[in-house]
Design a protein around this motif. Structure first.
Motif, PDB file in Angstrom:
ATOM      1  N   HIS A  76     -45.972  -3.355 -39.900  1.00 45.32           N
ATOM      2  CA  HIS A  76     -45.817  -3.933 -38.288  1.00 45.32           C
ATOM      3  C   HIS A  76     -47.101  -3.400 -37.621  1.00 45.32           C
ATOM      4  CE1 HIS A  76     -42.197  -5.789 -39.351  1.00 45.32           C
ATOM      5  NE2 HIS A  76     -41.699  -4.614 -39.553  1.00 45.32           N
ATOM      6  N   CYS A 130     -35.133  -1.068 -39.739  1.00 45.53           N
ATOM      7  CA  CYS A 130     -36.243  -1.552 -38.988  1.00 45.53           C
ATOM      8  C   CYS A 130     -35.851  -2.394 -37.751  1.00 45.53           C
ATOM      9  CB  CYS A 130     -37.218  -2.192 -39.873  1.00 45.53           C
ATOM     10  SG  CYS A 130     -38.793  -2.732 -39.073  1.00 45.53           S
ATOM     11  N   HIS A 190     -42.833   1.882 -43.540  1.00 46.57           N
ATOM     12  CA  HIS A 190     -42.711   0.611 -43.612  1.00 46.57           C
ATOM     13  C   HIS A 190     -43.471   0.194 -42.083  1.00 46.57           C
ATOM     14  CE1 HIS A 190     -40.881  -3.504 -43.232  1.00 46.57           C
ATOM     15  NE2 HIS A 190     -40.648  -2.910 -42.266  1.00 46.57           N
ATOM     16  N   VAL A 191     -43.204   0.927 -41.012  1.00 46.97           N
ATOM     17  CA  VAL A 191     -43.485   0.124 -39.788  1.00 46.97           C
ATOM     18  C   VAL A 191     -45.068   0.399 -39.648  1.00 46.97           C
ATOM     19  CG1 VAL A 191     -43.439   0.601 -37.281  1.00 46.97           C
ATOM     20  CG2 VAL A 191     -41.541   0.787 -38.801  1.00 46.97           C
ATOM     21  N   LEU A 250     -38.863   4.603 -43.748  1.00 47.73           N
ATOM     22  CA  LEU A 250     -38.681   3.282 -42.506  1.00 47.73           C
ATOM     23  C   LEU A 250     -40.035   3.684 -41.797  1.00 47.73           C
ATOM     24  CD1 LEU A 250     -37.891   1.436 -40.611  1.00 47.73           C
ATOM     25  CD2 LEU A 250     -36.461   3.467 -39.350  1.00 47.73           C
TER      26      LEU A 250
END
Length: 349
Positions: A256, A235, A251-252, A248
């Motif tokens: 985020h 990341c 997750h982003v 990934l």
């Protein structure tokens, strides 16, 4: 007659050795043979005038052997015969080790090298070796960065012609590789081969560390990371890493605040499509078949779950509600605390 019988009884290895010696002998004779017919445009020379004539077509660009099916034309008849097999689907050259078959004997020879592990074509930049000269050429372009094959429909360029052909199918929608079991079709032969394993149940890719088996090499690679604990996808916004790209991305989005799903009515945006759909219902409350009003402030909601969450936002003082009743003909004041909000007379279903 006896000689014929003896020839038939020869082993394949003996026949191959005899053929090899014959080829070498012919090569030696060819080197020593006189070549009186020389090309005036280059340094080539030939023992026969007919061969010089065929050679001259390279310089003139003449292609007298034309295909009757398409517009292709060739210098030599043998090349035309190979081309025609593309139309007929004929593949007379079969591999004795597997079920592969080819329209050209040279392609069979290259294929057999794969079984034998012979890779005569070496890269002069790295240690890579290849069984096919064209594969080496394509590999060298990874070092030079050369991408000579351009798409006429977009700006994409490729290092190999085969990659360009596969790319063009994304524009045309052409899916020439069809499954003989179902109606599925694919733009790449490799994708068809992977699909066929769904029907056959074949799993040729085995894990060397456990008993797991897979139908695709990519699935095996992903699995191997569970043993090595390799997390190659980093990341860029934090120190987290993941074994797969899909993890990934997830997750982003969640961590985020990546919100690619935007509302067309207002400026709200969301990390996933389902949250956007729920939001849009708020704009449609006026026309909704069933709305959920708050009896404390008058706000309305398109979902019962949204109303329940909203009620929790009211303070304890807000739960002192004046309710008009017919009892004694006077309004009655009812104190409903947040700790006992089950007494609140609000239909939540």
């Amino acid at each position: 007659m006896e000689a014929q019988v003896q020839t038939k009884s020869l082993s394949d290895e003996t026949k191959s050795a005899i053929k090899t010696r014959s080829i070498r002998k012919n090569r030696v004779q060819t080197k020593n043979i006189e070549k009186p017919f020389s090309c005036k445009l280059c340094e080539s020379a030939f023992p026969q005038k007919s061969r010089l004539k065929r050679h001259m077509r390279i310089h003139s660009g003449e292609k007298p052997h034309a295909c009757q099916v398409c517009d292709a034309a060739f210098l030599n008849r043998s090349d035309l015969n190979k081309h025609i097999r593309r139309h007929t689907g004929e593949k007379p050259y079969a591999c004795k080790i597997c079920t592969a078959a080819f329209a050209d004997s040279s392609n069979l020879k290259q294929h057999v090298r794969m079984h034998a592990g012979v890779k005569p074509h070496a890269c002069h930049v790295c240690d890579a070796r290849f069984s096919h000269s064209s594969h080496l050429k394509g590999h060298i372009r990874t070092h030079t960065g050369e991408r000579p094959f351009s798409c006429q429909l977009c700006e994409s360029t490729f290092a190999e012609k085969s990659s360009l052909k596969q790319h063009v199918r994304t524009h045309t929608g052409d899916r020439p590789f069809s499954c003989h079991v179902c109606e599925s079709s694919f733009s790449k032969k490799s994708h068809l081969n992977e699909h066929i394993r769904v029907h056959t149940g074949e799993k040729p890719y085995s894990c060397l560390q456990c008993a797991s088996e897979f139908s695709q090499s990519s699935s095996l690679k992903k699995h191997m990371r569970t043993h090595t604990l390799e997390k190659r996808y980093m990341c860029s916004l934090c120190d987290c890493s993941f074994p797969e790209n899909s993890s990934l991305k997830e997750h982003v989005q969640k961590t985020h605040g990546d919100r690619p799903f935007s509302c067309d009515t207002c400026t709200a945006s969301f990390s996933n499509r389902s949250n956007l759909k729920r939001h849009i219902r708020r704009h449609d409350t006026a026309t909704s078949a069933k709305s959920y009003p708050c009896k404390l402030c008058g706000s309305t909601f398109s979902q019962n779950s949204s109303l329940k969450r909203h009620i929790q936002t009211h303070s304890e003082d807000d739960y002192t509600v004046l309710i008009e009743t017919t009892m004694n003909g006077e309004p009655s004041s009812i104190d409903i605390t947040s700790s006992n909000n089950t007494n609140l007379d609000i239909p939540l279903d």
